[in-house]
Design a protein around this motif. Structure first.
Motif, PDB file in Angstrom:
ATOM      1  N   GLY A  16      -4.576  -7.818   9.019  1.00 35.37           N
ATOM      2  CA  GLY A  16      -4.466  -7.062   7.778  1.00 35.37           C
ATOM      3  C   GLY A  16      -3.232  -7.359   6.957  1.00 35.37           C
ATOM      4  N   SER A  38      -1.013  -1.031   8.178  1.00 36.74           N
ATOM      5  CA  SER A  38      -1.248   0.169   7.368  1.00 36.74           C
ATOM      6  C   SER A  38      -0.016   0.577   6.565  1.00 36.74           C
ATOM      7  CB  SER A  38      -1.662   1.329   8.266  1.00 36.74           C
ATOM      8  OG  SER A  38      -0.635   1.612   9.223  1.00 36.74           O
ATOM      9  N   SER A  84      -9.771  -0.976  -0.912  1.00 37.31           N
ATOM     10  CA  SER A  84      -8.486  -0.269  -0.875  1.00 37.31           C
ATOM     11  C   SER A  84      -8.220   0.480  -2.169  1.00 37.31           C
ATOM     12  CB  SER A  84      -7.343  -1.271  -0.636  1.00 37.31           C
ATOM     13  OG  SER A  84      -7.524  -1.999   0.557  1.00 37.31           O
ATOM     14  N   SER A  85      -7.453   1.548  -2.035  1.00 32.93           N
ATOM     15  CA  SER A  85      -6.972   2.252  -3.225  1.00 32.93           C
ATOM     16  C   SER A  85      -5.469   2.067  -3.388  1.00 32.93           C
ATOM     17  CB  SER A  85      -7.299   3.744  -3.139  1.00 32.93           C
ATOM     18  OG  SER A  85      -6.680   4.335  -1.994  1.00 32.93           O
ATOM     19  N   SER A  86      -4.774   1.695  -2.288  1.00 33.94           N
ATOM     20  CA  SER A  86      -3.323   1.488  -2.354  1.00 33.94           C
ATOM     21  C   SER A  86      -2.964   0.122  -1.794  1.00 33.94           C
ATOM     22  CB  SER A  86      -2.584   2.581  -1.579  1.00 33.94           C
ATOM     23  OG  SER A  86      -3.010   2.618  -0.224  1.00 33.94           O
ATOM     24  N   LYS A 134      -5.338  -0.090  -8.806  1.00 34.78           N
ATOM     25  CA  LYS A 134      -4.804   0.260  -7.494  1.00 34.78           C
ATOM     26  C   LYS A 134      -3.432   0.919  -7.619  1.00 34.78           C
ATOM     27  CE  LYS A 134      -8.381  -1.989  -6.021  1.00 34.78           C
ATOM     28  NZ  LYS A 134      -9.583  -1.245  -5.572  1.00 34.78           N
ATOM     29  N   ALA A 159     -10.116  -7.191   0.446  1.00 34.10           N
ATOM     30  CA  ALA A 159      -9.242  -6.073   0.816  1.00 34.10           C
ATOM     31  C   ALA A 159      -9.033  -5.138  -0.373  1.00 34.10           C
ATOM     32  CB  ALA A 159      -7.905  -6.597   1.324  1.00 34.10           C
ATOM     33  N   LYS A 178      -4.798  -2.391  12.666  1.00 37.22           N
ATOM     34  CA  LYS A 178      -4.687  -3.068  11.365  1.00 37.22           C
ATOM     35  C   LYS A 178      -3.419  -2.610  10.655  1.00 37.22           C
ATOM     36  CE  LYS A 178      -7.165  -3.199   6.918  1.00 37.22           C
ATOM     37  NZ  LYS A 178      -6.113  -2.489   6.170  1.00 37.22           N
ATOM     38  N   GLU A 228       2.918   4.042   3.452  1.00 35.86           N
ATOM     39  CA  GLU A 228       1.551   3.824   3.913  1.00 35.86           C
ATOM     40  C   GLU A 228       0.763   3.108   2.816  1.00 35.86           C
ATOM     41  OE1 GLU A 228       0.413   4.502   6.867  1.00 35.86           O
ATOM     42  OE2 GLU A 228       2.098   5.678   7.660  1.00 35.86           O
ATOM     43  N   ALA A 229      -0.136   2.223   3.224  1.00 38.08           N
ATOM     44  CA  ALA A 229      -0.962   1.510   2.252  1.00 38.08           C
ATOM     45  C   ALA A 229      -2.233   1.022   2.924  1.00 38.08           C
ATOM     46  CB  ALA A 229      -0.200   0.328   1.660  1.00 38.08           C
ATOM     47  N   ASP A 230      -3.309   0.929   2.133  1.00 37.90           N
ATOM     48  CA  ASP A 230      -4.577   0.413   2.650  1.00 37.90           C
ATOM     49  C   ASP A 230      -4.536  -1.094   2.828  1.00 37.90           C
ATOM     50  OD1 ASP A 230      -5.644   3.008   2.426  1.00 37.90           O
ATOM     51  OD2 ASP A 230      -6.206   2.647   0.332  1.00 37.90           O
ATOM     52  N   CYS A 231      -3.738  -1.753   1.996  1.00 34.81           N
ATOM     53  CA  CYS A 231      -3.702  -3.221   1.973  1.00 34.81           C
ATOM     54  C   CYS A 231      -2.253  -3.678   1.927  1.00 34.81           C
ATOM     55  CB  CYS A 231      -4.467  -3.732   0.748  1.00 34.81           C
ATOM     56  SG  CYS A 231      -4.418  -5.510   0.506  1.00 34.81           S
TER      57      CYS A 231
END
Length: 410
Positions: free
Chosen positions: A124, A220, A144-146, A168, A140, A218, A231-234
């Protein structure tokens, strides 16, 4: 001596130009190009922009397949060179086979630099070098939103701007005190800080990453040296590149911040040339060794190397130029700012269109233009012709730079 041909390792902008130049100069011997990528050689600048945001992106090829077949260029896709056999005059490939050759050109480029922190290799953590990488980032982004971008250089900021324009939530972590600190002046850094912040990106300077956060196997987010975390989705790692020198080192070539070449792009073994991101040379103006990462540099060095490999050596004295498209803002740079002692602005950053003229020893060394293509075009001519220009003239919007160029030509 029988000509066993020329092998070019690497098929990006420089490698393709080198093959084209060799044929244009009348070389009729065997000509082979090797690339580990499966696709026809393609444009690299859109990797951080268009290929990520387009609904169904396809790589824009540098030349159609017919170009290679018509010129009897043996383009081998998905083929990795593993060793140079100087004694036998051949290349060993990953499948164990070999290709005979009399001369070699290394256009192997660079690879992403990874900061040495825990979990940097976690699943990731995405990097950008190839079309496949851009498609992994696109996938990705779609999920993802963040987005967290580590690195405030050209690539990191281009990706961050693309993500912000896609809606994003974007955070950029830059370890230095300003953006693109090694590449641009403080005024240009400040402009892009304000511009990207205006797109909604959260830009954090002096932000050193202590480790990558992992959740569910993954990446994060990231932990910072100051004890905070994000914190982040991507997670995108965009912390610069290092030259690919493994083949050259194993073959005994001199290495100094890349493959060391002379002014005609030939290495310490004269039958081997090196160009582009992987090569370092003594710059004609600075008088010291540099390694440049730009399409222009790779293409122009390819033309010089082609001539040298055919015994028509001429020194490489091109004015380097670069660009970076970050959202709707276009940065263009002519020359190198190394050692610049004084900088003046032509135009107002508040207007969104201006240039920074940088001087050293009383001479113009570099011009950084933001949304001002005309200044960039003139800057390349001013620097190439060493046109006398004072900081006062550069800062004066009524000073006709075009007239100074014409006067110098006369």
């Amino acid at each position: 001596m029988t000509d066993k041909g020329i092998v070019i390792v690497g098929a990006s902008h420089g490698g393709v130009q080198l093959a084209a130049s060799l044929r244009e100069k009348g070389y009729e011997g065997p000509l082979t190009m090797l690339t580990s990528e499966p696709d026809l050689p393609y444009q690299k600048p859109p990797l951080s922009k268009g290929y990520i945001k387009e609904p169904d992106p396809k790589p824009t090829v540098l030349r159609p397949e017919k170009f290679y077949t018509d010129r009897d260029i043996d383009l081998r896709l998905g083929t990795e060179a593993t060793a140079i056999d100087k004694v036998a005059g051949s290349f060993t490939l990953a499948d164990g086979s070999s290709i005979p050759c009399s001369r070699i050109a290394l256009a192997v480029g660079s690879r992403p630099r990874r900061i040495p922190v825990p979990n940097i290799d976690a699943p990731g953590v995405l990097e950008l070098r190839t079309y496949a990488d851009s498609q992994a980032i696109k996938a990705a982004f779609d999920a993802s939103s963040s987005v967290l971008v580590i690195g405030g250089g050209f690539i990191g900021l281009e990706i961050a701007a693309t993500a912000a324009l896609l809606g994003k939530s974007v955070t950029v972590l830059e370890a230095e005190a300003r953006l693109m600190a090694r590449a641009v002046s403080p005024a240009v850094s400040a402009y892009f800080l304000a511009y990207l912040s205006g797109l909604g990106a959260d830009i954090r300077l002096n932000a050193r990453v202590a480790g990558i956060r992992v959740s569910g196997g993954k990446a994060s987010g990231a932990d910072l040296a100051d004890g905070s975390s994000i914190e982040a989705d991507c997670v995108i790692s965009g912390t610069g590149v290092v030259p690919c020198t493994e083949l050259a080192e194993a073959a005994g070539l001199e290495i100094e911040n890349g493959i060391s070449v002379g002014e005609t792009m030939l290495s310490s073994i004269p039958e081997i040339a090196a160009i582009g991101d992987c090569a370092s040379y003594v710059h004609w103006q600075l008088g010291r060794r540099v390694r440049l990462e730009s399409v222009q540099n790779a293409v122009d060095q390819a033309k010089t190397a082609a001539a040298a490999l055919l015994g028509e050596a001429a020194p490489y004295h091109e004015v380097p130029w670069f660009w970076s498209d970050q959202g709707e803002a276009k940065l263009q740079i002519a020359g190198l700012s190394d050692g610049s002692e004084e900088g003046v602005l032509r135009g107002d950053p508040e207007s969104g269109s201006f240039s920074a003229f940088l001087f050293a020893d009383g001479k113009l060394r570099c011009v950084e233009s933001v949304n001002k293509a005309g200044d960039h075009a003139l800057a390349r001519r001013l620097i190439a012709a060493a046109v006398p220009l004072t900081p006062e003239q550069a800062a004066d919007p009524d000073c006709d730079l075009r007239a100074l160029v014409k006067q110098a030509r006369r």
